[in-house]
Design a protein around this motif. Structure first.
Motif, mmCIF file in Angstrom:
data_model
loop_
_atom_site.group_PDB
_atom_site.id
_atom_site.type_symbol
_atom_site.label_atom_id
_atom_site.label_comp_id
_atom_site.label_asym_id
_atom_site.label_seq_id
_atom_site.Cartn_x
_atom_site.Cartn_y
_atom_site.Cartn_z
ATOM 1 N N ALA A 428 0.814 -1.129 -0.007
ATOM 2 C CA ALA A 428 -0.113 0.151 -0.204
ATOM 3 C C ALA A 428 0.868 1.314 0.188
ATOM 4 O O ALA A 428 0.458 2.158 -0.795
ATOM 5 N N THR A 429 1.926 1.310 0.710
ATOM 6 C CA THR A 429 2.877 2.506 0.841
ATOM 7 C C THR A 429 4.161 2.383 0.160
ATOM 8 O O THR A 429 4.947 3.312 -0.046
ATOM 9 N N SER A 430 4.309 1.102 -0.306
ATOM 10 C CA SER A 430 5.671 0.862 -1.048
ATOM 11 C C SER A 430 6.862 1.401 -0.379
ATOM 12 O O SER A 430 7.958 1.472 -0.533
ATOM 13 N N ARG A 431 6.583 1.161 1.216
ATOM 14 C CA ARG A 431 7.763 1.435 2.360
ATOM 15 C C ARG A 431 8.133 0.085 2.542
ATOM 16 O O ARG A 431 7.579 -0.888 2.748
ATOM 17 N N CYS A 432 9.641 -0.032 2.873
ATOM 18 C CA CYS A 432 10.233 -1.314 3.493
ATOM 19 C C CYS A 432 10.020 -1.326 4.862
ATOM 20 O O CYS A 432 9.894 -0.471 5.627
ATOM 21 N N VAL A 433 9.155 -2.345 5.365
ATOM 22 C CA VAL A 433 8.938 -2.877 6.620
ATOM 23 C C VAL A 433 9.820 -3.684 7.328
ATOM 24 O O VAL A 433 9.787 -4.085 8.364
ATOM 25 N N GLY A 434 10.751 -4.304 6.479
ATOM 26 C CA GLY A 434 11.633 -5.102 7.052
ATOM 27 C C GLY A 434 12.725 -5.758 5.939
ATOM 28 O O GLY A 434 12.652 -5.423 4.761
ATOM 29 N N PHE A 435 13.548 -6.480 6.483
ATOM 30 C CA PHE A 435 14.813 -7.004 5.333
ATOM 31 C C PHE A 435 14.918 -8.414 5.806
ATOM 32 O O PHE A 435 15.024 -8.788 6.896
ATOM 33 N N GLU A 436 14.980 -9.393 4.427
ATOM 34 C CA GLU A 436 15.340 -10.784 4.696
ATOM 35 C C GLU A 436 16.925 -10.904 4.633
ATOM 36 O O GLU A 436 17.591 -10.167 3.391
ATOM 37 N N ALA A 437 17.704 -11.237 5.616
ATOM 38 C CA ALA A 437 19.127 -11.214 5.555
ATOM 39 C C ALA A 437 19.472 -12.575 4.984
ATOM 40 O O ALA A 437 19.079 -13.634 4.917
ATOM 41 N N LEU A 438 20.496 -12.143 3.888
ATOM 42 C CA LEU A 438 20.934 -13.572 2.926
ATOM 43 C C LEU A 438 22.275 -13.646 2.878
ATOM 44 O O LEU A 438 23.220 -12.565 2.904
ATOM 45 N N ALA A 439 22.758 -14.911 3.292
ATOM 46 C CA ALA A 439 24.194 -15.290 3.343
ATOM 47 C C ALA A 439 24.867 -14.968 1.900
ATOM 48 O O ALA A 439 24.312 -15.403 0.875
ATOM 49 N N ARG A 440 26.059 -14.715 2.198
ATOM 50 C CA ARG A 440 27.149 -14.711 1.053
ATOM 51 C C ARG A 440 28.495 -15.023 1.371
ATOM 52 O O ARG A 440 28.764 -14.896 2.414
ATOM 53 N N TRP A 441 29.175 -15.750 0.507
ATOM 54 C CA TRP A 441 30.624 -16.313 0.692
ATOM 55 C C TRP A 441 31.284 -15.831 -0.166
ATOM 56 O O TRP A 441 31.498 -16.241 -1.485
ATOM 57 N N THR A 442 32.502 -15.205 -0.035
ATOM 58 C CA THR A 442 33.655 -14.954 -0.984
ATOM 59 C C THR A 442 34.803 -15.775 -0.176
ATOM 60 O O THR A 442 35.478 -15.140 0.630
ATOM 61 N N SER A 443 35.264 -16.762 -1.175
ATOM 62 C CA SER A 443 36.348 -17.684 -0.579
ATOM 63 C C SER A 443 37.726 -17.144 -1.328
ATOM 64 O O SER A 443 37.764 -16.641 -2.497
ATOM 65 N N PRO A 444 38.691 -16.911 -0.467
ATOM 66 C CA PRO A 444 39.972 -16.546 -1.191
ATOM 67 C C PRO A 444 40.529 -17.668 -2.255
ATOM 68 O O PRO A 444 41.246 -17.112 -3.145
ATOM 69 N N THR A 445 40.006 -18.739 -2.146
ATOM 70 C CA THR A 445 40.239 -19.824 -2.933
ATOM 71 C C THR A 445 39.333 -19.916 -4.081
ATOM 72 O O THR A 445 39.908 -20.159 -5.389
ATOM 73 N N LEU A 446 38.207 -19.902 -4.031
ATOM 74 C CA LEU A 446 37.085 -20.268 -4.850
ATOM 75 C C LEU A 446 36.579 -19.067 -5.615
ATOM 76 O O LEU A 446 35.878 -19.101 -6.467
ATOM 77 N N GLY A 447 36.685 -17.859 -4.728
ATOM 78 C CA GLY A 447 35.954 -16.541 -5.183
ATOM 79 C C GLY A 447 34.445 -16.555 -4.520
ATOM 80 O O GLY A 447 34.384 -17.277 -3.604
ATOM 81 N N GLY A 484 12.603 1.626 14.750
ATOM 82 C CA GLY A 484 12.004 0.443 15.686
ATOM 83 C C GLY A 484 11.019 -0.455 15.168
ATOM 84 O O GLY A 484 10.604 -1.580 15.646
ATOM 85 N N GLU A 485 10.222 -0.004 14.065
ATOM 86 C CA GLU A 485 9.216 -0.881 13.240
ATOM 87 C C GLU A 485 9.687 -1.700 12.360
ATOM 88 O O GLU A 485 8.915 -2.544 11.886
ATOM 89 N N THR A 486 11.132 -1.506 11.969
ATOM 90 C CA THR A 486 11.566 -2.451 10.898
ATOM 91 C C THR A 486 11.917 -3.913 11.437
ATOM 92 O O THR A 486 12.630 -3.848 12.359
ATOM 93 N N PHE A 487 11.546 -4.909 10.874
ATOM 94 C CA PHE A 487 11.794 -6.230 11.365
ATOM 95 C C PHE A 487 12.837 -6.811 10.552
ATOM 96 O O PHE A 487 13.108 -6.607 9.495
ATOM 97 N N LEU A 488 13.671 -7.897 11.136
ATOM 98 C CA LEU A 488 14.468 -8.578 10.524
ATOM 99 C C LEU A 488 14.100 -10.025 10.292
ATOM 100 O O LEU A 488 13.318 -10.729 11.093
ATOM 101 N N SER A 489 14.123 -10.581 8.902
ATOM 102 C CA SER A 489 13.638 -11.919 8.527
ATOM 103 C C SER A 489 14.986 -12.770 8.500
ATOM 104 O O SER A 489 15.834 -12.396 7.502
ATOM 105 N N PHE A 490 15.168 -13.808 9.234
ATOM 106 C CA PHE A 490 16.412 -14.492 9.097
ATOM 107 C C PHE A 490 16.074 -15.966 9.030
ATOM 108 O O PHE A 490 15.065 -16.619 9.712
ATOM 109 N N ASN A 491 16.951 -16.718 7.847
ATOM 110 C CA ASN A 491 16.434 -18.139 7.715
ATOM 111 C C ASN A 491 17.314 -19.010 8.648
ATOM 112 O O ASN A 491 18.513 -18.865 8.805
ATOM 113 N N LEU A 492 16.386 -19.987 9.102
ATOM 114 C CA LEU A 492 17.172 -21.122 9.941
ATOM 115 C C LEU A 492 17.150 -22.382 8.862
ATOM 116 O O LEU A 492 16.180 -22.775 8.339
ATOM 117 N N SER A 493 18.083 -23.178 9.135
ATOM 118 C CA SER A 493 18.266 -24.537 8.502
ATOM 119 C C SER A 493 17.694 -25.607 9.337
ATOM 120 O O SER A 493 17.234 -25.614 10.393
#
Length: 662
Positions: A428-447, A484-493
């Protein structure tokens, strides 16, 4: 008197002793008749000119024929195996025959005594003495016959010798009687020793038989234990231990003989929901029935195994084409897919299957199994319910998988792992209400390594738990700077909720950060829930009690979705992006999303739609009443600083609007 009578009978109280007596006696009987025959012939010869013909020719001839025939009969039959009853009958027959033969010989020799000179009479005395001594020795294994002969010969001989009045004959008679007594004593001692030796031998044989019996029982027990150790007790199929033992031996033969060897690995699709819905007893019935159906494919060159859980395997030895293997896999899948009656209901499971073939690939039995297992993994990931034959492309992927795993296990997580944040937007407002945290890995060997590649590998290796805690701490540190109204969404395995200990460690990370747990939304895939529904439910309940929200991620892509939604204390549903793609032109996707939204409204759950990439898709979702979305249409995942700038800018904009309104 009774004791004396027992001495004159053939004993029959010990069958083994009777047989032993017979065997020893049968070797000496021919000697007995030889002694009688030669002594009688010698005596008849010396009296041929002085005694009547019937005494020196006819009677000796008749007795000689009897002696020779008897001797031949014993010689011919002594190598035959007889039982105790037959031995007893032969010994008793000989015992009965001893008396008449002894009497005839005594009477014959006494009848010759009046004839001839002193030398010839002395020969008669010698005949009687030497004959009785020889006979006693020959009859030492038949005590009763020896005693009968001794009495019947010695008594008349002694009387005749004494009655002759000749001092020499009298002395001879006394001498023979005394020597005979000594021989009888020797005979009795020998018989006693023979009996004791035989009894000792019987005891030894009995001990050996007992040891043999115990050995057989131990061997049978060992064989049974080995059979049980190599058999799955539920399905009665050969088990994992047996599988690898047979596989290693079959691989060695195939390598030596240049033959093909195939390994097929399969597990059941949809087995976990059966356990969850109907209980483990029902699950056991499914496994038993599947095992029975797979047993129907066993033959001389195909063996079937249960490796554990709902995983089974097949070893196929001999020459076969790839097409034949795929056809076999099809028949196996069709057999497993047939309905299964579990008593209270009828269920259906399917199976995915992977094959690997030597010499196309594989350097050992273990290597061949691992490639078949990877082919199974590929089948479940790309064509669930299908058959995959390990090929060059998979070999390359597996090689990459192992390379990534090795590097990941040695990686410095704190330095190499990072996060990006994808905005979750209010429609409705096009406002960001939260973020989903996504993992990234940059390896010195593999990139840079894709999360779709390293996350499954981290889960497989068990390193995901450590990665989760580190990334969660990083995400919370960033989220502390959000409004304070912005939430964090985090994935569990699945591993993160597999034990209460892992969940408590996650809670500890949140508490240490000082971040409000009510602003955290943990995302859990439906796959994680189906692995162990009971434990997953406890873990979710614990996190909900802590104050955090729980989203069921990728909703609709797993099994028994509605069942899980009803039973779990969820707060949100994330509708998978696969149902959103081209929703403006795909009626089926429209109906699915609409149904899920209606369910969420009925259950009081918030719906988040992910994967929104076009304005057309967003427009349809707006019309359906969707309130919260995320996707590339709004923003790609942002670096932490960019996410911080976004929420700060939106907060500033809201403040300006509020001031303007005032």
């Amino acid at each position: 008197m009774l004791k004396i009578m027992n001495f004159l009978k053939v004993p029959n109280d010990n069958p083994a002793l009777t047989v032993a007596q017979f065997e020893a006696f049968s070797k000496q009987v021919p000697l007995l008749y030889f002694i009688l025959l030669t002594n009688m012939a010698s005596l008849a010869w010396t009296h041929r000119d002085v005694a009547p013909a019937w005494l020196v020719i006819y009677l000796p001839s008749v007795l000689g024929i009897v002696f020779i025939s008897r001797a031949i009969g014993w010689i011919v039959g002594r190598n035959r195996t007889v039982d105790a009853a037959q031995a007893y009958r032969k010994l008793r027959s000989t015992n009965r025959l001893a008396a008449p033969i002894a009497i005839l010989c005594v009477l014959w020799s006494i009848a010759l005594l009046p004839y001839g000179d002193s030398y010839q009479k002395a020969h008669v005395a010698f005949f009687m003495a030497i004959t009785v001594i020889g006979v006693i020795f020959c009859l030492m294994h038949l005590r009763s016959a020896a005693l009968v002969v001794t009495v019947l010969v010695n008594v008349p001989f002694f009387i005749v010798m004494v009655a002759s009045g000749q001092p020499t004959f009298i002395a001879t008679g006394i001498n023979v009687v005394l020597v005979t007594f000594a021989l009888i004593a020797v005979l009795l001692t020998h018989y006693r020793d023979f009996r004791q030796l035989n009894e000792s031998r019987q005891r030894l044989l009995a001990q050996q038989e007992e040891l043999t019996r115990q050995h057989r029982e131990m061997q049978a027990l060992s064989d049974e234990n080995l059979r049980l150790a190599n058999m799955d007790s539920l399905t009665l199929l050969a088990n994992r231990r047996s599988f690898f033992d047979v596989l290693n031996r079959a691989f060695a033969r195939a390598e030596e003989e240049g033959r093909r060897l195939s390994v097929g690995v399969l597990d059941l699709d949809g087995f976990k929901p059966v356990n969850d819905m109907y209980g483990h007893a029902a699950g056991d019935k499914v496994l038993v029935e599947v095992g029975r159906r797979l047993s129907g494919f066993a033959r001389s060159d195909i063996t079937v195994y249960r490796l554990g859980g709902d995983e089974f395997a097949i070893i196929h030895a001999g020459a076969h084409r790839d097409e034949d293997l795929l056809a076999l896999g099809e028949r196996v899948c069709q057999a497993v897919a047939a309905s299964i009656d579990i008593g209270t209901s009828v269920v259906q499971v399917t199976t995915s299957m992977g094959f690997a073939v030597y010499p196309d690939i594989g350097t050992s039995g273990q290597d061949l199994y691992e490639r078949a297992d990877y082919a199974l993994y590929t089948a479940k990931r790309t064509q669930r319910g299908g058959i995959v034959l390990f090929n060059a492309a998979q070999a390359k992927t597996l090689s990459r998988h192992r390379e990534v795993e090795e590097v990941l296990m040695a990686a410095d997580i704190e330095k190499e792992m990072s996060l990006v944040f994808q905005p979750i937007v209010d429609v409705a407002t096009s406002r960001c209400v939260g973020f989903e945290a996504l993992a990234r890995w940059t390896s010195p060997t593999l990139g840079r390594v894709s999360p779709g590649e390293f996350i499954p590998i981290a889960e497989h290796s068990g390193r995901i738990v450590l990665i989760t805690r580190h990334l969660l701490a990083m995400a919370l540190a960033e989220a502390r700077g959000w409004p304070g109204e912005t939430f964090l969404s985090f994935n569990l395995s699945p591993h993160d909720i597999a034990t209460p200990e892992n969940v408590l460690r996650i809670i500890s990370v949140v508490e240490a950060s000082g971040f409000d747990p009510r602003r955290i939304n943990f995302e859990i895939t439906e796959t994680a829930v189906t692995r162990d529904f009971a434990q997953a439910a406890k873990s979710i309940e614990l996190l909900r009690h802590f104050g955090s929200g729980i989203s069921l991620d990728d909703f609709g892509t797993g099994y028994s979705s509605l069942n899980h939604v009803h039973k779990l204390p969820l707060s949100k549903i994330k509708i998978d992006g696969s149902f959103v793609a081209q929703i403006d032109s795909r009626p089926a996707s429209y109906k699915i999303v609409k149904s899920v939204l209606a369910m969420c409204e009925d259950m009081g759950l918030e719906a988040i739609v992910e994967g929104v990439e076009t304005e057309a898709e967003l427009s349809v979702l707006k019309d359906m009443g969707v309130e919260v979305v995320q996707g590339y249409h709004f923003s790609r995942p942002l670096e932490a600083s960019a996410a911080q700038d976004l929420v700060q800018a939106e907060a500033g904009e809201r403040d300006r609007r509020r001031v303007s309104a005032d």
